[in-house]
Write an enzyme that holds these catalytic residues in place. Sequence first.
Site, PDB file in Angstrom:
ATOM      1  N   ARG A  95      -7.711 -20.345  -2.488  1.00  0.00           N
ATOM      2  CA  ARG A  95      -6.729 -20.195  -1.425  1.00  0.00           C
ATOM      3  C   ARG A  95      -5.662 -21.289  -1.454  1.00  0.00           C
ATOM      4  NH1 ARG A  95      -4.989 -21.318   3.538  1.00  0.00           N
ATOM      5  NH2 ARG A  95      -4.286 -19.578   4.826  1.00  0.00           N
TER       6      ARG A  95
ATOM      7  N   LEU B   4      11.196   1.052   7.171  1.00  0.00           N
ATOM      8  CA  LEU B   4      10.609   1.535   5.923  1.00  0.00           C
ATOM      9  C   LEU B   4      11.313   2.840   5.531  1.00  0.00           C
ATOM     10  CD1 LEU B   4       8.218   1.030   3.902  1.00  0.00           C
ATOM     11  CD2 LEU B   4       7.066   2.879   5.121  1.00  0.00           C
TER      12      LEU B   4
ATOM     13  N   TYR C 245       0.834  -1.204   0.000  1.00  0.00           N
ATOM     14  CA  TYR C 245       0.000   0.000   0.000  1.00  0.00           C
ATOM     15  C   TYR C 245       0.865   1.249   0.000  1.00  0.00           C
ATOM     16  CZ  TYR C 245       0.958   0.846   4.981  1.00  0.00           C
ATOM     17  OH  TYR C 245       1.571   1.116   6.163  1.00  0.00           O
TER      18      TYR C 245
ATOM     19  N   LYS D 114       6.581  -1.930   1.902  1.00  0.00           N
ATOM     20  CA  LYS D 114       5.377  -1.351   2.522  1.00  0.00           C
ATOM     21  C   LYS D 114       4.210  -2.323   2.350  1.00  0.00           C
ATOM     22  CE  LYS D 114       3.158   3.158   3.165  1.00  0.00           C
ATOM     23  NZ  LYS D 114       3.255   3.227   4.621  1.00  0.00           N
TER      24      LYS D 114
ATOM     25  N   ARG E  25       8.223   4.121  -4.542  1.00  0.00           N
ATOM     26  CA  ARG E  25       8.202   3.121  -3.467  1.00  0.00           C
ATOM     27  C   ARG E  25       7.145   2.051  -3.741  1.00  0.00           C
ATOM     28  NH1 ARG E  25       7.473   5.233   2.585  1.00  0.00           N
ATOM     29  NH2 ARG E  25       5.347   5.517   1.848  1.00  0.00           N
TER      30      ARG E  25
ATOM     31  N   GLU F 230      12.155   2.015  14.297  1.00  0.00           N
ATOM     32  CA  GLU F 230      11.277   3.112  13.866  1.00  0.00           C
ATOM     33  C   GLU F 230       9.997   3.035  14.676  1.00  0.00           C
ATOM     34  OE1 GLU F 230       9.986   2.492   9.773  1.00  0.00           O
ATOM     35  OE2 GLU F 230      10.024   0.315  10.069  1.00  0.00           O
TER      36      GLU F 230
HETATM   37  C1  PLP Z   1       6.573   1.436   9.604  1.00  0.00           C
HETATM   38  C2  PLP Z   1       6.569   2.812   9.010  1.00  0.00           C
HETATM   39  N1  PLP Z   1       7.679   3.556   9.102  1.00  0.00           N
HETATM   40  C3  PLP Z   1       7.730   4.800   8.590  1.00  0.00           C
HETATM   41  C4  PLP Z   1       6.626   5.372   7.961  1.00  0.00           C
HETATM   42  C5  PLP Z   1       6.709   6.762   7.422  1.00  0.00           C
HETATM   43  O1  PLP Z   1       6.738   6.762   6.025  1.00  0.00           O
HETATM   44  P1  PLP Z   1       6.193   7.974   5.174  1.00  0.00           P
HETATM   45  O2  PLP Z   1       6.992   9.176   5.561  1.00  0.00           O
HETATM   46  O3  PLP Z   1       6.430   7.575   3.770  1.00  0.00           O
HETATM   47  O4  PLP Z   1       4.734   8.140   5.512  1.00  0.00           O
HETATM   48  C6  PLP Z   1       5.456   4.617   7.833  1.00  0.00           C
HETATM   49  C7  PLP Z   1       4.285   5.172   7.157  1.00  0.00           C
HETATM   50  O5  PLP Z   1       3.247   4.597   7.075  1.00  0.00           O
HETATM   51  C8  PLP Z   1       5.431   3.299   8.369  1.00  0.00           C
HETATM   52  O6  PLP Z   1       4.319   2.546   8.278  1.00  0.00           O
END
Ligand code: PLP
Length: 288
Positions: free
Chosen positions: A100, A206, A33, A148, A52, A181
């Site tokens: 499935r 991410l 997503y 993501k 991305r 993070e």
């Molecule tokens: C795990 C994670 N880290 C960092 C971010 C921040 O990413 P962005 O700046 O692209 O929203 C997100 C955003 O959803 C996230 O899910």
Amino acid sequence: MSRVAYVNGRYVPHTEAAVHIEDRGYQFADGIYEVTAVQGGRVIDEEAHFDRLERSLTELRIPVPMGRPALRHITREMLRRNGVVDGLIYMQITRGVARRDHPFPKEGTPPSVVMTAKRVKPHDPKMLQTGVAAITIPDIRWGRCDIKSVSLLPNVLGKQQAREAGAYEAWMIDQNGMVTEGTSTNAWIVTRSGEVVTRALTNAILGGITRKSLMALAAEAQIKIVERSFSAAEARDAAEAFLTSTTGYVLPIVRLDGQPIGDGTPGPMVKRLRELYLQFMASDQHAA
Ligand SMILES: Cc1ncc(COP(=O)(O)O)c(C=O)c1O
């Protein structure tokens, strides 16, 4: 104006929008997503989000279902049909619908493409003036956090834990005691010696688009960013802490695990970086 969703080539009433029960996103979290901010009708960092999106698909060997002109067109159509000027676009692409079974379905199964758009109110000024609290929790996620993926169960549980502790975010701690993070945000600190620090990009986090843009803005403003890991103890001892994300932009964190960071109020560096980011969002410089 009633909400409209995009589902596999059709614009449908939001209340009726659905995918099949055998969609692999529903059954296996086999999909990815993107969330993109819209401000004053401008889609912020759209190309970086597409970069991305395509990378996540490629890493999971899900075919890229359509080119950027088509995605851009659907995005604009969704903003128009939903009357969104300030808000968020959500897009999700899964490996599609198939009987499935764990292995990929046979070639030719089309990916499912879903998009929604919603209006979002401006941030509560109080939250910015006072900053927010965070807690630390173990990082129990898989080894490809750079993708993501819609598989967000550890993030959901972590965010809920934060909310139940009266905090806005949970910072996840890896097996070496280092902050990876937040559950939906990237983590930053400003050390007592003035170093602005965020973890380097690896499979452990991410690659946030807000992180990326803020780094470019900081470089233009001659603010040095150091990409390295930092521990929860270092964060607690820092002068400032903050998070970045598409929904939060640049948000001061003033308490970690109940202890104040610095003097417990947003510091000068986070205020400056937030200002730079807000100016960037309001400009046409990088927005589509
Ligand atoms: C795990 C994670 N880290 C960092 C971010 C921040 O990413 P962005 O700046 O692209 O929203 C997100 C955003 O959803 C996230 O899910």
